[in-house]
Design a protein around this motif. Sequence first.
Motif, PDB file in Angstrom:
ATOM      1  N   CYS A 197       1.122  -1.255   0.582  1.00 52.58           N
ATOM      2  CA  CYS A 197       0.018  -0.444  -0.333  1.00 52.58           C
ATOM      3  C   CYS A 197       0.588   1.247  -0.066  1.00 52.58           C
ATOM      4  N   ASP A 198       0.192   2.267  -0.517  1.00 50.02           N
ATOM      5  CA  ASP A 198       0.895   3.677  -0.342  1.00 50.02           C
ATOM      6  C   ASP A 198       0.868   4.060   0.054  1.00 50.02           C
ATOM      7  N   ARG A 199      -0.966   4.371   0.314  1.00 52.55           N
ATOM      8  CA  ARG A 199      -1.275   5.065   1.985  1.00 52.55           C
ATOM      9  C   ARG A 199      -2.405   4.556   2.612  1.00 52.55           C
ATOM     10  N   VAL A 200      -2.745   4.542   4.059  1.00 55.21           N
ATOM     11  CA  VAL A 200      -3.431   3.199   4.213  1.00 55.21           C
ATOM     12  C   VAL A 200      -4.713   4.787   5.779  1.00 55.21           C
ATOM     13  N   GLY A 201      -5.355   4.038   5.795  1.00 49.73           N
ATOM     14  CA  GLY A 201      -6.283   4.711   6.844  1.00 49.73           C
ATOM     15  C   GLY A 201      -6.478   3.518   8.125  1.00 49.73           C
ATOM     16  N   VAL A 202      -6.389   4.077   9.026  1.00 46.65           N
ATOM     17  CA  VAL A 202      -6.623   2.859   9.821  1.00 46.65           C
ATOM     18  C   VAL A 202      -8.051   3.232  10.797  1.00 46.65           C
ATOM     19  N   ILE A 203      -8.848   2.030  10.663  1.00 44.78           N
ATOM     20  CA  ILE A 203     -10.756   2.401  11.207  1.00 44.78           C
ATOM     21  C   ILE A 203     -10.798   1.587  12.638  1.00 44.78           C
ATOM     22  N   ALA A 204     -11.188   1.816  13.359  1.00 46.78           N
ATOM     23  CA  ALA A 204     -11.266   0.997  14.687  1.00 46.78           C
ATOM     24  C   ALA A 204     -12.553   1.290  15.197  1.00 46.78           C
ATOM     25  N   HIS A 205     -13.473   0.553  15.984  1.00 55.02           N
ATOM     26  CA  HIS A 205     -14.982   1.401  16.071  1.00 55.02           C
ATOM     27  C   HIS A 205     -15.717   2.075  15.337  1.00 55.02           C
TER      28      HIS A 205
END
Lengths: 301, 307
Positions: A197-205
């Motif tokens: 991945c070039d960029r990431v978005g981190v999601i939780a809850h």
Amino acid sequence: MTNTIVVTDRLTKRYGDRLAVSDVSLTVRRGEVYGFLGPNGAGKTTTLRMLLGLVRPTSGTATILGHAPGESGATARVGALVEGPGFYPYLSGRDNLRVMARYQRISDRAVEDALTRVDLSERGGDAFKSYSLGMKQRLGVASALLGEPDLLVLDEPTNGLDPGGMADMRKLVVDLAEQGQTVLLSSHLLAEVQEICDRVGVIAHGRLLAESTVAELRGASTLLVRAEPLELALAVSMRVAGDDAVQLTDTGVRLELPEDRAPELARALVEAGADIREIRTAERSLEDVFFEMTTDQEENR
Amino acid sequence: MSTATMTGRPAARSETRAVPTALGGLVSSTRAELLRLRKWPAVWVLATVWLLLNLTFAYIFNYVAYATGSSGFSNEGVAPESLLPELLPAAIPSVFTGGMPMFGGAIMFILGALAAGSGFGWGSWKTVLTQGPGRLSAFGGTLAAVGLAVVGVVAATLVLDVAASTLIAVFEGQSIAWPEFGALAEAVGGGLLIFGMWAAAGVLVGVLTRSPALAVGLGLVWSLVIENLLRGVGNLLSGVEYVTNVLPGTAAGSLAGALGAGGAGEPDGAPGVLTVLDAGPATLLVAVYLVVFSAAAALLMRHRDVV
Ligand SMILES: Nc1ncnc2c1ncn2[C@@H]1O[C@H](COP(=O)(O)OP(=O)(O)O)[C@@H](O)[C@H]1O
Ligand SMILES: [Mg+2]
């Protein structure tokens, strides 16, 4: 032609009392592989469903290729595999793709290309219901690739694949990225996406905790030193890297120092008379970062 | 593991999907649905079951009764000789819709419920709705394809009836008199409306329940049990009658009855065939039901989340 493919603004989905997705604002740019990371139940699939127009947001907006989700202008230019492959069990893999090709108004030749790309040509004539989980997953990817979409949305595409299949899937995504394909890829396996991945978005809850490049998220790389005597190694390290950049850990001395200064550190240690057992770069994995981030969030809740 | 690996390389001449218009999307969706309905064994099984039922009840039983001189199916007390005219080509317009309001209708209901309801469990609706055509176009494709399947079944019924009655006429040494075209067209149109209405009802319940099994169960209980029970109650209580007179089954049965499907002198003979409503109101009501069921299903599909 714009350079942002997906923009969401405080996208929110509520199921009864449960907030599945809450105020998610993310951006996917043309040509990048965007990793959408989070543990099971974080809200990844729900977010992707909203982007595809399958599920209506409770509030907030999303724009895909300049269109609202679900508009033909958006869906026609997006190929998607969301929450497992959904096909007609009684049709063969090939016929399933032919049906989708009819929907897209493209020829059956594109179907053969798509089958070849996921290595399903030989088994294309078998009924979908007879496929293994991995083959079903690959057919789902083939269907998403059909019609050369501008944006490829893959929701946990390695689900149900064996290690070899996972490697194949990663290679497929890397190949696609090399050709300039924009990919929005969700995963709960952080280790597997950090390389592609070039960029990431981190999601939780349901909340987007961070959005940045993999490198930014991991922070600076560190060097790990094991040398004896420990007091001497610690003193030399502090002299080379500065007092604040050195930390004593279970595994040894950790320095916030770029990799290219490792030889300098080694020389200093040797000149001071320390016995070096090991010097290596120790990058924080996305896993570590992710773990810190989600536990931080737990504490703040 | 596979020897070759996935490459992701597009072929030299890769094809790009275009953004469809609403009408273009409807046409491509219809073609897509026709392909997958045509290759669905369940569709052929349902069509075959109906055609066999129709052949058996309209021709075989009555012909055997006539040939052996015994009483025919649901024709007890009728003289065997009076059965023959019903079995000849000239009688097709009156016998054509005889089995349609109830048995045929139930089968078309199942067809509609399977066609629209299965995609939720399989996840194929989710796949279909991300191909390009908008929701109304994509769902319209399913409605149109089911409609064309109904046209195909009605056409096959006509061919079968013509073949069976001609065979009987030849066998019995009767001169072949073809039915009047107008009457035949009315019967075929009536059959299309009855089958279309039940198929649309199946589609609606399939979309409502998102489960073909539940939809089929509910549909059969409704058309085979509840409507008959209500009509029974309606005969006793006058208030209920106003409701039972306008139920889908009543309308379809009355349409068939108006076309003469009940048989001469015994209009309520065949199961489901009624004489509650006159031809005009019955036709109108069936058509209204067809449109309302289809439109309601389309609106539901357009507005509901697909997960
Ligand atoms: N249709 C639904 N009805 C009720 N709750 C749902 C529905 N879909 C998802 N959820 C809930 O929303 C949350 C996020 O789910 P999901 O988006 O599937 O997470 P992920 O894909 O990250 O594993 C979960 O708690 C899940 O139980
Ligand atoms: Mg998920």
